[in-house]
Design an enzyme around this catalytic site. Structure first.
Site, PDB file in Angstrom:
ATOM      1  CG  ASP A  63      -2.161   0.920   0.951  1.00  0.00           C
ATOM      2  OD1 ASP A  63      -2.523   1.134  -0.223  1.00  0.00           O
ATOM      3  OD2 ASP A  63      -2.726   1.444   1.934  1.00  0.00           O
ATOM      4  CG  HIS A 109       1.113   2.854   4.056  1.00  0.00           C
ATOM      5  ND1 HIS A 109       1.395   1.655   4.669  1.00  0.00           N
ATOM      6  CD2 HIS A 109      -0.196   2.793   3.693  1.00  0.00           C
ATOM      7  CE1 HIS A 109       0.312   0.904   4.654  1.00  0.00           C
ATOM      8  NE2 HIS A 109      -0.665   1.577   4.079  1.00  0.00           N
TER       9      HIS A 109
END
Length: 1080
Positions: free
Chosen positions: A234, A511
């Site tokens: 991701d 993230h």
């Protein structure tokens, strides 16, 4: 001569004298005699320490020859790719031939399909980490135990240790035993195993290693797991540094997903979605790690079974009442089994066209999947029927089964080894990275490189605090052992603080955290945890400094206080005003570097009537600078005192400040003040600052200089125009200016400007310019109120600091909607083909090139700490203490984005704009270097910084830690010198931390060293460390410590590599990281 004639002559002389004095003062040429005196006495107070500056021949050879023999460079791939779009906004990609496979049934190659159930759990995004855990994650993990037990041939993978540890702490012992059994049976695989799945654009390699070590140590102690495979699906683009770190930690394989779709198309055309990822500088392939790129746009079921997402939606069997779903699936029955199985079989076959070894990976999951028990049943039951049918169709020659990443890579390698007779059976070798990222519509995820810079800066401050606190904790533990003092209670207390701090920072590397792409209230949660981490590290440093200076004799009450504090989670750090009395105030400086440093120290004090004494209680010269109550009013209650400190590696060094009745003209030198674009300057009459007459309409350039360089500034806006090297007279244009892009749809992730950048603050805003000049440093400040305070600082001493130009931008764009602010330099450096270099995670430099065929946002790249332009003669390097987006849109240009405010959601899932703007000071360092000789620019796709650049960046990334005490006690008047030797300039201590068990008992010490590669083509003037000292051993380095055992290990200490001779010289190869485990 008559009287009237004498009178005329006398008056004329007086007029001329006054005129000359007026213009000298007005033009800033007035010289304070104290400044001259200080320049003369300075060498007597700070004698030159000599280091060997002879360059290392092996490093210079490495610079010339270290080039990977890769088949594919992503630098070339990006330049060669056509970024064409389909009408629906997706990128054009190679398609599978419609008649694939072309073979008759009996000749069909066997296909192995590994279906991997997973659940991607963001530790914060649209909810906080705790909310996600309570609402979904704990149910996912609990269901996992129950359902993997019910279904022995089902599997599951898990990546985020932060969630696993939260869940683990709530489990009964019997359940923990069961989880370990699932791991041993291969049903549950821990993949990556870091504290989080980190962002790869904005994170610094020091903190990435720290969170990886935290996660791996937790997994090993609690589950007995050593992760073999990385799963990073991701992050919004991928750095070339991470595969190196994963390999160093013992992992052999990795899976990534969010690569630019057009770049995936280029890799598909080369049959290279699987490759060995190699560092650009690795000639032997020792850094190689096998990488699998998922081929389609996302990791959800919609995009993982094959190329047709509408067919894939037929095979997402999750059906939860009252929940919206794109799924078109119906339960598998005897009536639809054959038809549905054929649909799925065809997708698997088409996907296999993209890979070499007749083995495909099919992830089965999405964000926070499997949180309901019913989904486990639905997916398992329906896929079980499909698998059974397909596996029994001999004409299809396929085997589909549940598995893990280990199952996939094991089978894929087994098939590879069987294909020895085939051409091109070997995996290609790729070097480079995968930035920038775009998923569709030529929309580039380059805004997040800069989004919420307050938090990016905050996390870097916490990082250097953790490094310093870890070192002090380790030094304290070793000395307590040496002094035969109790260690358990001290260690438990310090380890508790440090564990909380590193886990909070580790969480923020997620993230959707450091990227600035979470909801505003989630950001507040991250900031609150960062503040707790910051304060926890300060508590550890406070306690360890006091214990070490007093040799464990004074531990309470705590008398030392941090010189810089953070009061609130949403405010910048502030310097404390130190009360200086006649009895003295003690200031202690901790050097977190393993090299000597001579550095200018800045303190805020309550008086200008003071003297500074060093650790030998000798009076040393200092400079007094004004602190401003308002833009043009000098305070008479606060002052900045500036002096030079000489600090040994890892040392704690005391200094004393004493108030004096009389102003000490021999050792205290007030700075001269000048102001421009105003008629007002208010300085209390009792203060001793020399002043130039305010200049309302200045047309002459403003100049600051030291012995090496002269800085020339534009007189109205205060931008740095050019730099002159005094030794040669060579001039380099800088052309610094501030501009703004107007958004036409930018959001947290996307940068999407409407046009070229325009001047940001200049319309009807003529800034006030303030200049101070003194013997140690000079500073120019430009006040674009209320948006920006731009500061340029030039040191005269010491020589290392005097080579660079410090830039600080205090920015607050709360009132500027839809604006993305940049600092741009338009230089006359002739960088070849508009190429330049940016760093990757502070670890290495990689080549970039502006592509004129794509939009501005597609030419932005992440800069974690460094970017530079160069030609045959010069190199201009910009260092940063926080991460940013950076671009070089024209030859000689370099721009860095400072902050951005968006009023749009960019339709990437956040459902929110970015308007929580906070004031933040962004620190930079500009370095102009002239090559030793004319050098043709290399064709390599990476570059090495100079030793001077490395040393200056160390100063920026690991500042001196300052504490002070108002308690007068000689027990603290000692200098602690823990290291017996200094490391060479090119070698840094990444981590010197004590490891802990689950019960926070001492479990050995981790020492991680990194030898930075450097470029030999530049002068090494002013260095405060040896260049070629390879005589240093761990014995000489740690000679004051009671080393019991020492061994080399993998990066996270999961695998032993070798027993190390303590007395052998340190032999680190260029660019390499080496890890040791020590017991005292």
């Amino acid at each position: 001569m008559k009287f009237w004639q004498r009178l005329v002559i006398l008056c004329s002389s007086a007029f001329i004298t006054l005129t000359v004095l007026y213009y000298y003062t007005d033009d800033g040429l007035y010289e304070n005699p104290h400044i001259n005196h200080a320049r003369l006495v300075e060498p007597n107070y700070w004698p030159v320490k000599h280091f060997s500056l002879e360059q290392d021949a092996s490093m210079c050879h490495f610079q010339q020859t270290a080039k990977s023999s890769s088949n594919i460079s992503t630098f070339d791939v990006y330049q060669q790719t056509d970024f064409n779009l389909h009408p629906d906004g997706s990128y054009e990609m190679p398609t599978v031939p419609p008649d694939f496979p072309r073979r008759v049934d009996h000749d069909l190659e066997h296909l192995e399909v590994i279906v991997v159930p997973h659940s991607h759990n963001d530790p914060g995004w649209r909810k906080t980490v705790d909310e996600y855990y309570v609402d979904q994650t704990k149910h996912i993990l609990t269901n996992m135990v129950n359902k993997l037990t019910d279904y022995p041939n089902m599997t599951f993978i898990w990546a985020e240790t932060v969630y696993f540890s939260m869940w683990w702490n709530e489990l009964e012992d019997a359940v923990k035993v069961h989880v370990r059994r699932l791991v041993r049976r291969g049903q549950l695989e821990i993949v990556l195993g870091g504290w989080v799945m980190p962002d790869e654009a904005s994170t610094h390699y020091v903190s990435v290693i720290d969170q990886l070590l935290e996660g791996h140590q937790w997994m090993w102690e609690n589950l007995g797991v050593k992760p073999e495979n990385s799963w990073s699906i991701d992050p919004f683009g991928y750095s070339g540094t991470m595969p190196y770190l994963w390999k160093k930690a013992g992992m052999e394989n990795m899976v990534i997903q969010r690569v630019h779709q057009a770049i995936k198309g280029s890799l598909i055309s080369k049959n290279s979605l699987e490759f060995m990822w190699r560092q650009y500088w690795d000639t032997k392939g020792s850094s190689d790690i096998l990488c699998h790129v998922m081929p389609y746009m996302l990791y959800s079921i919609k995009y993982t079974c094959g190329p047709n997402r509408f067919i894939c939606l037929l095979f997402d069997f999750r059906q939860v009442p009252n929940e919206f779903s794109e799924s078109r699936a119906k339960g598998i029955t005897s009536d639809n089994l054959e038809k549905q199985a054929k649909y799925l079989y065809e997708q698997y076959r088409k996907k296999s066209y993209l890979y070499k070894y007749n083995t495909i990976l099919v992830p089965l999951g999405d964000d926070f999947r499997f949180d309901y028990e019913v989904e486990w049943d639905q997916q398992y039951t329906n896929y079980g029927k499909l698998m059974n049918y397909m596996n029994n169709r001999r004409d299809w020659n396929i085997n589909v089964r549940f598995g893990t990443l280990k199952d996939y890579f094991d089978h894929m390698k087994e098939q590879k080894n069987k294909m020895f007779f085939k051409k091109n059976k070997d995996l290609p070798v790729l070097s480079g990275d995968f930035f920038p990222y775009s998923d569709r519509n030529n929309e580039y995820w380059t805004g997040y490189y800069t989004t919420r810079p307050f938090d990016k800066k905050f996390s870097r401050d916490v990082q250097n605090h953790i490094q310093a606190a870890d070192t002090l904790n380790t030094v304290a533990y070793a000395y307590f052992k040496k002094w035969r003092m109790p260690t358990r209670d001290h260690y438990f207390k310090y380890a508790t603080f440090l564990q909380q701090a590193r886990r909070s920072l580790g969480l923020f590397l997620h993230h959707d955290a450091i990227t600035g792409t979470s909801k505003e209230y989630v950001v507040v949660d991250y900031e609150t945890q960062l503040l707790q981490a910051y304060n926890a590290t300060q508590s550890v440093m406070q306690m360890t400094i006091q214990s070490l200076l007093s040799q464990g004799k004074v531990e309470t009450p705590l008398v030392f206080r941090p010189e810089t504090v953070r009061r609130n989670f949403n405010e910048q750090p502030r310097k404390q005003n130190i009360e200086v009395g006649e009895e003295g105030s003690r200031v202690v400086l901790f050097n977190p570097l393993a090299q000597y440093r001579r550095e200018v120290i800045h303190l805020h004090v309550n008086t200008d009537h003071l003297i500074v004494k060093n650790d030998k209680l000798h009076v040393i010269p200092c400079q007094i600078n004004p602190i401003w109550d308002d833009s043009l009013i000098v305070s008479n209650m606060k002052f900045e005192v500036v002096f030079i400190a000489e600090l040994a590696p890892f040392s704690i060094t005391p200094f004393m400040l004493f108030k004096t009745d009389e102003f000490d003209r021999d050792n205290v030198f007030p700075a001269k003040i000048s102001v421009y674009n105003t008629e007002t300057l208010i300085v209390p009459p009792e203060l001793r600052f020399p002043q130039a007459r305010p200049k309302k309409d200045n047309t002459n350039p403003i100049v600051m200089e030291n012995e090496n360089i002269k800085l020339v500034f534009e007189p109205t806006r205060g931008g740095l125009q050019y730099i002159i090297e005094k030794a040669t007279g060579n001039k380099t244009d800088i052309g610094l200016e501030f501009l703004a892009y107007k958004s036409q749809g930018s959001g947290a992730y996307l940068f999407y400007p409407s046009s070229e950048a325009k001047p940001a603050f200049y319309i009807n805003n003529i800034p006030v310019i303030r200049v101070i000049e003194g013997p140690l440093m000079s500073r120019l400040e430009v006040l674009f109120q209320p948006y920006l305070q731009h500061s340029v600082q030039l040191y005269s001493h010491p020589e290392l600091q005097a080579t660079g130009v410090r830039i600080a931008n205090t920015i607050n764009i709360k009132l500027l909607k839809e604006k993305e602010i940049i600092m741009r330099m338009k230089t006359d450096i002739h960088n070849k083909d508009s190429s330049y270099y940016t760093d990757q995670n502070g670890f290495q430099m990689i080549k970039r090139k502006t592509n004129k065929n794509v939009r501005i946002e597609a030419n932005y790249y992440p800069m974690t700490s460094t970017a530079f332009l160069e030609d045959e003669h010069r190199r201009l390097t910009l260092h940063s203490s926080q991460s940013h987006g950076v671009a070089a849109l024209e030859s000689g240009w370099l721009e860095v984005m400072l902050d951005r405010q968006t009023i749009y959601d960019d339709n990437r899932g956040l459902q929110e704009s970015i308007e929580d703007i906070k004031e933040v000071t962004l620190d930079f360092l500009l370095l102009l270097e002239k090559r030793n000789h004319i050098s043709k620019q290399p064709d390599a796709h990476y570059a090495l910084p100079s030793l001077l650049s490395i040393s200056l960046n160390d100063i920026l990334q690991q500042p001196v830690i300052i504490y002070f005490s108002l308690v007068d006690s000689d027990i603290f008047q000692r200098t602690l010198l823990p290291l017996g030797a200094a490391l060479p300039c090119d070698t840094t201590v990444v981590s010197f931390r004590s490891l802990s068990t689950a019960n926070l008992a001492y479990n050995g010490t981790s020492l991680i060293l990194h030898r930075r590669g450097y470029n030999c083509d530049f002068p090494a003037r002013g260095l405060q460390c040896a260049v070629t000292d390879r005589s240093v051993s761990l014995a000489s380095l740690l000679k004051d410590f009671p080393v019991g055992s020492l061994r080399e290990t993998t990066l996270t200490h999961l695998y032993d590599k070798a027993t190390v001779d303590l007395h052998s010289p340190l032999e680190l190869s260029p660019m390499e990281i080496v890890t040791y485990h020590i017991r005292w």
